[in-house]
Scaffold this motif. Sequence first.
Motif, mmCIF file in Angstrom:
data_model
loop_
_atom_site.group_PDB
_atom_site.id
_atom_site.type_symbol
_atom_site.label_atom_id
_atom_site.label_comp_id
_atom_site.label_asym_id
_atom_site.label_seq_id
_atom_site.Cartn_x
_atom_site.Cartn_y
_atom_site.Cartn_z
ATOM 1 N N ASP A 172 0.872 -1.174 0.000
ATOM 2 C CA ASP A 172 0.000 0.000 0.000
ATOM 3 C C ASP A 172 0.913 1.229 0.000
ATOM 4 O O ASP A 172 1.416 1.646 1.040
ATOM 5 N N VAL A 173 1.157 1.771 -1.172
ATOM 6 C CA VAL A 173 2.109 2.879 -1.324
ATOM 7 C C VAL A 173 1.670 4.096 -0.514
ATOM 8 O O VAL A 173 2.482 4.750 0.146
ATOM 9 N N GLU A 174 0.390 4.385 -0.538
ATOM 10 C CA GLU A 174 -0.137 5.534 0.202
ATOM 11 C C GLU A 174 0.124 5.387 1.698
ATOM 12 O O GLU A 174 0.465 6.353 2.387
ATOM 13 N N ARG A 175 -0.022 4.182 2.213
ATOM 14 C CA ARG A 175 0.142 3.924 3.645
ATOM 15 C C ARG A 175 1.576 4.158 4.116
ATOM 16 O O ARG A 175 1.819 4.395 5.295
ATOM 17 N N MET A 176 2.546 4.081 3.176
ATOM 18 C CA MET A 176 3.953 4.232 3.541
ATOM 19 C C MET A 176 4.554 5.565 3.102
ATOM 20 O O MET A 176 5.752 5.787 3.309
ATOM 21 N N ARG A 177 3.776 6.446 2.511
ATOM 22 C CA ARG A 177 4.326 7.700 2.014
ATOM 23 C C ARG A 177 4.897 8.542 3.152
ATOM 24 O O ARG A 177 4.493 8.417 4.314
ATOM 25 N N PHE A 178 5.838 9.404 2.811
ATOM 26 C CA PHE A 178 6.516 10.242 3.796
ATOM 27 C C PHE A 178 5.530 11.098 4.568
ATOM 28 O O PHE A 178 4.611 11.693 4.006
ATOM 29 N N ASP A 179 5.739 11.168 5.897
ATOM 30 C CA ASP A 179 4.878 11.950 6.779
ATOM 31 C C ASP A 179 5.758 12.876 7.629
ATOM 32 O O ASP A 179 6.455 12.422 8.540
ATOM 33 N N GLU A 180 5.716 14.173 7.341
ATOM 34 C CA GLU A 180 6.549 15.149 8.024
ATOM 35 C C GLU A 180 6.236 15.245 9.515
ATOM 36 O O GLU A 180 7.143 15.375 10.352
ATOM 37 N N GLU A 181 4.948 15.159 9.859
ATOM 38 C CA GLU A 181 4.562 15.273 11.264
ATOM 39 C C GLU A 181 5.089 14.100 12.090
ATOM 40 O O GLU A 181 5.552 14.268 13.218
ATOM 41 N N LYS A 182 5.001 12.901 11.541
ATOM 42 C CA LYS A 182 5.527 11.727 12.246
ATOM 43 C C LYS A 182 7.044 11.808 12.373
ATOM 44 O O LYS A 182 7.612 11.380 13.386
ATOM 45 N N ARG A 183 7.685 12.322 11.347
ATOM 46 C CA ARG A 183 9.142 12.502 11.401
ATOM 47 C C ARG A 183 9.511 13.422 12.567
ATOM 48 O O ARG A 183 10.381 13.097 13.387
ATOM 49 N N LYS A 184 8.832 14.551 12.645
ATOM 50 C CA LYS A 184 9.110 15.517 13.709
ATOM 51 C C LYS A 184 8.823 14.925 15.085
ATOM 52 O O LYS A 184 9.569 15.161 16.047
ATOM 53 N N ALA A 185 7.738 14.140 15.183
ATOM 54 C CA ALA A 185 7.340 13.582 16.480
ATOM 55 C C ALA A 185 8.410 12.640 17.040
ATOM 56 O O ALA A 185 8.774 12.728 18.221
ATOM 57 N N ILE A 186 8.930 11.750 16.215
ATOM 58 C CA ILE A 186 9.953 10.811 16.685
ATOM 59 C C ILE A 186 11.246 11.550 17.013
ATOM 60 O O ILE A 186 11.878 11.319 18.052
ATOM 61 N N ARG A 187 11.647 12.452 16.143
ATOM 62 C CA ARG A 187 12.898 13.175 16.359
ATOM 63 C C ARG A 187 12.832 14.061 17.599
ATOM 64 O O ARG A 187 13.819 14.206 18.339
ATOM 65 N N THR A 188 11.678 14.638 17.859
ATOM 66 C CA THR A 188 11.507 15.442 19.068
ATOM 67 C C THR A 188 11.527 14.562 20.312
ATOM 68 O O THR A 188 12.167 14.888 21.319
ATOM 69 N N LYS A 189 10.836 13.435 20.248
ATOM 70 C CA LYS A 189 10.759 12.517 21.390
ATOM 71 C C LYS A 189 12.144 12.066 21.842
ATOM 72 O O LYS A 189 12.430 12.006 23.049
ATOM 73 N N TYR A 190 13.021 11.768 20.895
ATOM 74 C CA TYR A 190 14.335 11.214 21.241
ATOM 75 C C TYR A 190 15.475 12.237 21.169
ATOM 76 O O TYR A 190 16.634 11.888 21.390
ATOM 77 N N GLY A 191 15.139 13.489 20.872
ATOM 78 C CA GLY A 191 16.158 14.521 20.822
ATOM 79 C C GLY A 191 17.077 14.424 19.622
ATOM 80 O O GLY A 191 18.271 14.723 19.708
ATOM 81 N N TRP A 192 16.515 14.018 18.481
ATOM 82 C CA TRP A 192 17.304 13.807 17.267
ATOM 83 C C TRP A 192 17.059 14.895 16.227
ATOM 84 O O TRP A 192 17.288 14.681 15.034
ATOM 85 N N LYS A 193 16.626 16.037 16.637
ATOM 86 C CA LYS A 193 16.149 17.073 15.718
ATOM 87 C C LYS A 193 17.086 17.332 14.539
ATOM 88 O O LYS A 193 16.656 17.394 13.390
ATOM 89 N N ASP A 194 18.363 17.480 14.785
ATOM 90 C CA ASP A 194 19.305 17.857 13.731
ATOM 91 C C ASP A 194 20.191 16.708 13.264
ATOM 92 O O ASP A 194 21.149 16.921 12.512
ATOM 93 N N LYS A 195 19.901 15.484 13.686
ATOM 94 C CA LYS A 195 20.738 14.344 13.339
ATOM 95 C C LYS A 195 20.481 13.868 11.903
ATOM 96 O O LYS A 195 19.366 13.952 11.382
ATOM 97 N N TYR A 196 21.559 13.360 11.273
ATOM 98 C CA TYR A 196 21.420 12.623 10.019
ATOM 99 C C TYR A 196 21.235 11.159 10.424
ATOM 100 O O TYR A 196 22.116 10.567 11.064
ATOM 101 N N ILE A 197 20.088 10.582 10.092
ATOM 102 C CA ILE A 197 19.749 9.252 10.597
ATOM 103 C C ILE A 197 19.770 8.213 9.485
ATOM 104 O O ILE A 197 19.049 8.324 8.483
#
Length: 367
Positions: A172-197
């Motif tokens: 399901d391509v739509e189900r896996m498409r990039f999500d900016e809000e989810k990206r920010k949520a995980i990076r904020t939770k773990y303090g990875w805001k500026d990391k190259y992951i």
Amino acid sequence: MRILVFGMTENPGGVESFLVNYYRHIDRNKIQWDFLCNSHNPVAYEDELISLGGRCFHISARSADRQKYRQELDSVFKEHAKEWSAIWVNVCSLANIDYLKVAKEYGIEKRIIHSHNSQNMDNWLRGLLHKWNKRQIGKIATDFWACSEDAAKWFYSGETLKKAVVIHNAIDVERMRFDEEKRKAIRTKYGWKDKYIIGNVGRLHFQKNQSFALDIFVEYLKKNKNVLLVLVGQGEDERMLKEKVDKLGIADRVFFAGLQSDIQAWLSCFDLFLFPSKFEGLSIVALEAQANGLTTISSKKVIPAEVKMNDNFYFMDLEAGAEAWSKQIEEISGYERAEYSEVKKRFAEKGYDIDTETGKLETLLMG
């Protein structure tokens, strides 16, 4: 009609993702699935499977108690075999084909075996059982499916190989498409805001080769200190990998995320997907990473060439070594994600978009 499906385990891995992707999209007014599970614990997605109309039949694992396993297996078929028009067995090895044998004993006419791997990922004994059952499978199954040509050759030979049908591991391509809000949520939770992951998703197992991923990461750390490696998944190699991380002195640079249900969120969190598997059938997660638009580096001559959907997907030879893989990461680290509209188009054109492939699977199941 109802079909009995084997392949769901407690681990939400590639086969499980393949099955649930299709189950979500089939016309369940015409065809319904039940699930045979060799564990008394809930399997991956079980609540969703039941909500969609499926039933889960739990039996003991053969490895845990052979006698109890056989009794419970017979009991399920004795009570329900007449309800099923077919059985569809999804496995990575032919070491155990009891489900097909029992289905034949109980008169289920359509018996499908489906190969999801291209090499032995088990011990030597199961490897021997696979070779023996490869000679027998033509007498027991009626339909021979595989996720790729290489996976077909691993399971079948002679007449069965000629009859083999490749079923695309569509997603399901739509189900896996990039999500900016989810990206920010995980990076904020773990303090990875500026990391190259750099990320990897998969069972922590020698097949997936996360140990080599650590070697690559150590080389890349020499050039980029603002980088993090995230491993999503669990498995037999977890302890070994954590010990290796400690020995390399990079415990603060490697994050073990464990099992995760929202893979879209973690893919969205990553900047690059590192996938150095030693062998694969046709990887679901490599497709999911591309549906997310991620720049990806994968094993050459291991991951089938047809997996490549996007221009920012690269193959590297495992024998090239960790330093060469690191240099490749350095060269492409600034590449942007693939545009979703182009991603969607390519998946459909190549037959890996679930929206275009479900009808084909329905026809084969009901044929």
